[in-house]
Design an enzyme around this catalytic site. Structure first.
Site, short mmCIF file in Angstrom:
data_model
loop_
_atom_site.label_atom_id
_atom_site.label_comp_id
_atom_site.label_asym_id
_atom_site.label_seq_id
_atom_site.Cartn_x
_atom_site.Cartn_y
_atom_site.Cartn_z
N LYS A 169 0.83 -1.21 0.00
CA LYS A 169 0.00 0.00 0.00
C LYS A 169 0.87 1.27 0.00
O LYS A 169 2.08 1.19 0.26
CB LYS A 169 -0.92 -0.03 1.23
CG LYS A 169 -1.94 -1.17 1.21
CD LYS A 169 -2.86 -1.08 2.43
CE LYS A 169 -3.89 -2.19 2.43
NZ LYS A 169 -4.85 -2.03 3.55
N TYR A 195 -12.36 -1.40 -3.42
CA TYR A 195 -12.92 -1.65 -2.09
C TYR A 195 -14.45 -1.57 -2.08
O TYR A 195 -15.05 -1.27 -1.05
CB TYR A 195 -12.33 -0.68 -1.08
CG TYR A 195 -11.02 -1.15 -0.44
CD1 TYR A 195 -10.86 -2.46 0.03
CD2 TYR A 195 -9.95 -0.27 -0.28
CE1 TYR A 195 -9.67 -2.89 0.62
CE2 TYR A 195 -8.75 -0.70 0.31
CZ TYR A 195 -8.63 -2.01 0.75
OH TYR A 195 -7.46 -2.44 1.34
N ARG A 213 2.44 -6.52 9.36
CA ARG A 213 1.68 -5.41 9.95
C ARG A 213 2.14 -5.11 11.37
O ARG A 213 2.25 -3.95 11.75
CB ARG A 213 0.18 -5.73 9.89
CG ARG A 213 -0.37 -5.57 8.47
CD ARG A 213 -1.75 -6.14 8.33
NE ARG A 213 -2.42 -5.69 7.11
CZ ARG A 213 -3.61 -6.15 6.72
NH1 ARG A 213 -4.24 -7.06 7.43
NH2 ARG A 213 -4.16 -5.69 5.61
N ASN A 223 -1.75 0.05 6.97
CA ASN A 223 -1.23 -1.23 7.46
C ASN A 223 -0.39 -1.98 6.42
O ASN A 223 -0.31 -3.20 6.43
CB ASN A 223 -2.37 -2.08 8.02
CG ASN A 223 -3.46 -2.33 7.01
OD1 ASN A 223 -3.30 -1.99 5.84
ND2 ASN A 223 -4.55 -2.95 7.43
N HIS A 237 -2.00 -5.40 1.53
CA HIS A 237 -3.32 -5.99 1.31
C HIS A 237 -3.11 -7.40 0.80
O HIS A 237 -2.15 -7.66 0.06
CB HIS A 237 -4.10 -5.20 0.24
CG HIS A 237 -5.30 -5.94 -0.26
ND1 HIS A 237 -6.50 -5.91 0.41
CD2 HIS A 237 -5.46 -6.80 -1.30
CE1 HIS A 237 -7.35 -6.71 -0.22
NE2 HIS A 237 -6.75 -7.25 -1.26
N GLU A 251 -10.03 -9.55 -7.55
CA GLU A 251 -8.96 -8.56 -7.35
C GLU A 251 -7.84 -8.71 -8.39
O GLU A 251 -7.29 -7.71 -8.85
CB GLU A 251 -8.40 -8.71 -5.94
CG GLU A 251 -9.42 -8.30 -4.88
CD GLU A 251 -8.90 -8.43 -3.46
OE1 GLU A 251 -9.61 -7.96 -2.55
OE2 GLU A 251 -7.81 -9.01 -3.25
P1 GDP Z 1 -7.93 -6.67 5.50
O1 GDP Z 1 -8.56 -7.74 4.64
O2 GDP Z 1 -7.13 -7.23 6.65
O3 GDP Z 1 -7.13 -5.65 4.70
O4 GDP Z 1 -9.12 -5.85 6.22
P2 GDP Z 1 -10.57 -5.36 5.72
O5 GDP Z 1 -10.93 -5.99 4.41
O6 GDP Z 1 -11.50 -5.51 6.86
O7 GDP Z 1 -10.36 -3.79 5.52
C1 GDP Z 1 -9.76 -3.27 4.35
C2 GDP Z 1 -8.81 -2.16 4.72
O8 GDP Z 1 -9.56 -1.05 5.22
C3 GDP Z 1 -7.83 -2.48 5.86
O9 GDP Z 1 -6.68 -3.18 5.45
C4 GDP Z 1 -7.49 -1.09 6.36
O10 GDP Z 1 -6.54 -0.43 5.49
C5 GDP Z 1 -8.83 -0.38 6.26
N1 GDP Z 1 -9.60 -0.51 7.52
C6 GDP Z 1 -10.16 -1.63 8.07
N2 GDP Z 1 -10.80 -1.36 9.22
C7 GDP Z 1 -10.66 -0.02 9.40
C8 GDP Z 1 -11.10 0.89 10.40
O11 GDP Z 1 -11.77 0.51 11.38
N3 GDP Z 1 -10.75 2.20 10.25
C9 GDP Z 1 -10.02 2.66 9.18
N4 GDP Z 1 -9.73 3.97 9.09
N5 GDP Z 1 -9.60 1.82 8.21
C10 GDP Z 1 -9.89 0.51 8.32
#
Ligand code: GDP
Length: 140
Positions: A10, A50, A103, A113, A116, A127
């Site tokens: 990222k 997303y 991470r 973080n 992805h 994707e």
């Molecule tokens: P991943 O599959 O571990 O990347 O997590 P998710 O699919 O749940 O979320 C996608 C991305 O959105 C995450 O990697 C973070 O960059 C962001 N994200 C997830 N949860 C949060 C949150 O609670 N707050 C914010 N600001 N960003 C979040």
């Protein structure tokens, strides 16, 4: 069974000079890179990527972040690479991520973080197709 996953370094990971560090971990794990490129996503492209998170409170923020600078997008191939890559990445929230994960070591907050990784074969297919066409994936 060999499978493929989409990985992204990222914008925060690229800005912090972590491309080599992350690739090193993938290569050490035996993941093969079958496609790779730099992309600076537009806001619209980040929103499309997303789209499943459209209704989430962090959608606006995460799509701003993902379009804030260049990323490295790549396709990795290996046995069970989807779950193995998620293990190397660690939990979404770096504070909950296991010791030694990408991470845990390098993330600044829950959003920035570093990496992805696709979370299922269905997501991986969507994707990979979002960033690469068939000609861009090498045959091993
Ligand atoms: P991943 O599959 O571990 O990347 O997590 P998710 O699919 O749940 O979320 C996608 C991305 O959105 C995450 O990697 C973070 O960059 C962001 N994200 C997830 N949860 C949060 C949150 O609670 N707050 C914010 N600001 N960003 C979040």
């Amino acid at each position: 069974m060999k499978e493929r996953t989409l990985s992204i370094i990222k914008p925060d990971g690229v800005a912090k000079g972590l491309i080599g560090e992350v690739l090193n971990r993938f290569e050490h794990a035996g993941f093969q890179v079958v496609a790779m490129k730099m992309v600076h996503m537009s806001k619209k492209q980040a929103e499309g990527f997303y789209a499943v998170h459209r209704e989430r409170p962090f959608f606006e923020s995460v799509t701003d972040f993902m379009s804030s600078g260049p990323s490295v997008v790549m396709v990795l191939e290996a046995e069970n690479v989807i779950s193995r890559n998620r293990e190397l990445m660690g939990a979404t929230n770096y504070k909950e991520a296991a010791e030694g994960t990408i991470r845990r070591e390098f993330a600044m907050d829950i959003e920035k973080n570093v990496v992805h990784g696709s979370d299922s074969p269905e997501t991986a297919a969507f994707e990979i197709g979002y960033f690469f066409n068939a000609l861009e994936l090498v045959r091993l």
